[in-house]
Design a protein around this motif. Structure first.
Motif, PDB file in Angstrom:
ATOM      1  N   GLU A 276      11.547   6.020   2.978  1.00  0.00           N
ATOM      2  CA  GLU A 276      12.652   6.494   1.543  1.00  0.00           C
ATOM      3  C   GLU A 276      13.882   6.373   2.193  1.00  0.00           C
ATOM      4  OE1 GLU A 276      11.003   9.931   0.035  1.00  0.00           O
ATOM      5  OE2 GLU A 276       9.619   8.925  -1.162  1.00  0.00           O
ATOM      6  N   LYS A 277      13.962   6.776   3.582  1.00  0.00           N
ATOM      7  CA  LYS A 277      15.472   6.985   4.262  1.00  0.00           C
ATOM      8  C   LYS A 277      16.050   5.552   4.617  1.00  0.00           C
ATOM      9  CE  LYS A 277      16.281   7.718   8.585  1.00  0.00           C
ATOM     10  NZ  LYS A 277      16.074   8.313   9.937  1.00  0.00           N
ATOM     11  N   ASP A 278      15.093   4.656   4.848  1.00  0.00           N
ATOM     12  CA  ASP A 278      15.564   3.427   5.423  1.00  0.00           C
ATOM     13  C   ASP A 278      15.442   2.353   4.386  1.00  0.00           C
ATOM     14  OD1 ASP A 278      15.673   4.373   7.832  1.00  0.00           O
ATOM     15  OD2 ASP A 278      13.770   3.270   8.582  1.00  0.00           O
TER      16      ASP A 278
ATOM     17  N   ARG B  61       0.951  -0.997   0.103  1.00  0.00           N
ATOM     18  CA  ARG B  61       0.000   0.028  -0.030  1.00  0.00           C
ATOM     19  C   ARG B  61       0.919   1.212  -0.072  1.00  0.00           C
ATOM     20  NH1 ARG B  61      -1.856   3.706   3.550  1.00  0.00           N
ATOM     21  NH2 ARG B  61      -3.611   4.591   3.171  1.00  0.00           N
ATOM     22  N   MET B  62       0.547   2.064  -0.662  1.00  0.00           N
ATOM     23  CA  MET B  62       1.243   3.430  -0.811  1.00  0.00           C
ATOM     24  C   MET B  62       0.339   4.733  -0.634  1.00  0.00           C
ATOM     25  SD  MET B  62       4.030   2.648  -3.877  1.00  0.00           S
ATOM     26  CE  MET B  62       4.011   4.267  -4.376  1.00  0.00           C
ATOM     27  N   GLY B  63       0.668   5.590   0.098  1.00  0.00           N
ATOM     28  CA  GLY B  63       0.068   6.777   0.308  1.00  0.00           C
ATOM     29  C   GLY B  63       1.139   7.817   1.144  1.00  0.00           C
ATOM     30  N   ALA B  64       0.276   8.630   2.038  1.00  0.00           N
ATOM     31  CA  ALA B  64       1.282   9.350   3.219  1.00  0.00           C
ATOM     32  C   ALA B  64       2.269   8.490   4.019  1.00  0.00           C
ATOM     33  CB  ALA B  64       0.446  10.186   3.812  1.00  0.00           C
ATOM     34  N   ASP B  65       1.572   7.188   4.196  1.00  0.00           N
ATOM     35  CA  ASP B  65       2.403   5.948   4.759  1.00  0.00           C
ATOM     36  C   ASP B  65       2.470   5.019   3.713  1.00  0.00           C
ATOM     37  OD1 ASP B  65       2.241   7.494   7.267  1.00  0.00           O
ATOM     38  OD2 ASP B  65       0.248   6.689   7.581  1.00  0.00           O
ATOM     39  N   ILE B  66       3.613   4.024   3.957  1.00  0.00           N
ATOM     40  CA  ILE B  66       3.581   3.011   3.075  1.00  0.00           C
ATOM     41  C   ILE B  66       3.513   1.661   3.846  1.00  0.00           C
ATOM     42  CG2 ILE B  66       5.708   1.921   1.901  1.00  0.00           C
ATOM     43  CD1 ILE B  66       5.004   4.524   0.548  1.00  0.00           C
ATOM     44  N   LYS B  67       2.949   0.652   3.305  1.00  0.00           N
ATOM     45  CA  LYS B  67       2.426  -0.672   4.031  1.00  0.00           C
ATOM     46  C   LYS B  67       3.310  -1.427   3.396  1.00  0.00           C
ATOM     47  CE  LYS B  67      -1.508  -1.618   5.851  1.00  0.00           C
ATOM     48  NZ  LYS B  67      -3.053  -2.033   6.157  1.00  0.00           N
ATOM     49  N   ILE B  68       4.136  -2.227   4.218  1.00  0.00           N
ATOM     50  CA  ILE B  68       4.972  -3.137   3.788  1.00  0.00           C
ATOM     51  C   ILE B  68       4.817  -4.748   4.309  1.00  0.00           C
ATOM     52  CG2 ILE B  68       6.834  -1.664   2.649  1.00  0.00           C
ATOM     53  CD1 ILE B  68       8.453  -2.067   5.296  1.00  0.00           C
ATOM     54  N   LYS B  69       5.236  -5.896   3.658  1.00  0.00           N
ATOM     55  CA  LYS B  69       5.083  -7.097   4.074  1.00  0.00           C
ATOM     56  C   LYS B  69       6.407  -7.760   4.008  1.00  0.00           C
ATOM     57  CE  LYS B  69       2.323 -10.645   2.215  1.00  0.00           C
ATOM     58  NZ  LYS B  69       1.110 -11.355   1.609  1.00  0.00           N
ATOM     59  N   CYS B  70       6.688  -8.394   5.121  1.00  0.00           N
ATOM     60  CA  CYS B  70       7.946  -9.100   5.087  1.00  0.00           C
ATOM     61  C   CYS B  70       7.901 -10.548   4.017  1.00  0.00           C
ATOM     62  CB  CYS B  70       8.274  -9.647   6.651  1.00  0.00           C
ATOM     63  SG  CYS B  70       9.727 -10.515   6.752  1.00  0.00           S
TER      64      CYS B  70
ATOM     65  N   ARG C 136       4.863 -10.623   7.978  1.00  0.00           N
ATOM     66  CA  ARG C 136       4.443  -9.428   9.024  1.00  0.00           C
ATOM     67  C   ARG C 136       4.290  -8.224   8.167  1.00  0.00           C
ATOM     68  NH1 ARG C 136       2.798  -9.385  14.074  1.00  0.00           N
ATOM     69  NH2 ARG C 136       4.750 -10.555  14.853  1.00  0.00           N
ATOM     70  N   ILE C 137       3.067  -7.552   8.527  1.00  0.00           N
ATOM     71  CA  ILE C 137       2.946  -6.296   7.661  1.00  0.00           C
ATOM     72  C   ILE C 137       3.108  -4.993   8.712  1.00  0.00           C
ATOM     73  CG2 ILE C 137       0.953  -4.896   6.877  1.00  0.00           C
ATOM     74  CD1 ILE C 137      -0.265  -7.663   5.951  1.00  0.00           C
ATOM     75  N   VAL C 138       3.688  -4.071   8.247  1.00  0.00           N
ATOM     76  CA  VAL C 138       4.208  -3.097   8.903  1.00  0.00           C
ATOM     77  C   VAL C 138       3.914  -1.594   8.168  1.00  0.00           C
ATOM     78  CG1 VAL C 138       6.152  -1.649   9.956  1.00  0.00           C
ATOM     79  CG2 VAL C 138       6.256  -4.114  10.040  1.00  0.00           C
ATOM     80  N   MET C 139       3.323  -0.503   8.963  1.00  0.00           N
ATOM     81  CA  MET C 139       3.154   0.622   8.205  1.00  0.00           C
ATOM     82  C   MET C 139       4.095   1.692   8.623  1.00  0.00           C
ATOM     83  SD  MET C 139      -0.308   2.730   7.850  1.00  0.00           S
ATOM     84  CE  MET C 139      -1.318   1.506   6.953  1.00  0.00           C
ATOM     85  N   ILE C 140       4.729   2.304   7.799  1.00  0.00           N
ATOM     86  CA  ILE C 140       5.673   3.482   8.220  1.00  0.00           C
ATOM     87  C   ILE C 140       5.521   4.757   7.561  1.00  0.00           C
ATOM     88  CG2 ILE C 140       7.301   1.774   9.191  1.00  0.00           C
ATOM     89  CD1 ILE C 140       8.950   2.096   6.828  1.00  0.00           C
ATOM     90  N   GLU C 141       5.794   5.795   7.800  1.00  0.00           N
ATOM     91  CA  GLU C 141       5.732   7.105   7.183  1.00  0.00           C
ATOM     92  C   GLU C 141       6.802   7.168   5.893  1.00  0.00           C
ATOM     93  OE1 GLU C 141       7.104  10.171   9.951  1.00  0.00           O
ATOM     94  OE2 GLU C 141       5.239   9.695  11.363  1.00  0.00           O
TER      95      GLU C 141
END
Length: 68
Positions: free
Chosen positions: A52-54, A28-37, A42-47
């Motif tokens: 982009e930094k990590d 998922r993409m938007g103001a936050d990015i949702k990524i899945k391992c 495992r699903i994690v949502m980060i800013e």
């Protein structure tokens, strides 16, 4: 510097997940990015700016990009 990534891409992150994986799928993409391992699902949502930094690089582009 803006990194190029899209929905469905597999990306490599700087830090290793506790399960041992560095590869994540963007679901998922938007103001936050949702990524899945890619190993433990495992699903994690980060800013977006932290993502982009990590993010190190795009390991695999999504199949929809390859067909267009």
């Amino acid at each position: 510097m803006c990194k190029v990534f899209d929905l469905g891409d597999i990306v490599e992150m700087k830090k290793t997940h506790p399960c041992g994986s560095k590869e994540w799928k963007i679901i998922r993409m938007g103001a936050d990015i949702k990524i899945k391992c890619c190993i433990c699902d495992r699903i994690v949502m980060i800013e977006r700016n932290k993502f982009e930094k990590d993010m190190k690089k795009v390991v695999k582009k999504s199949e929809t990009d390859e067909n267009n």
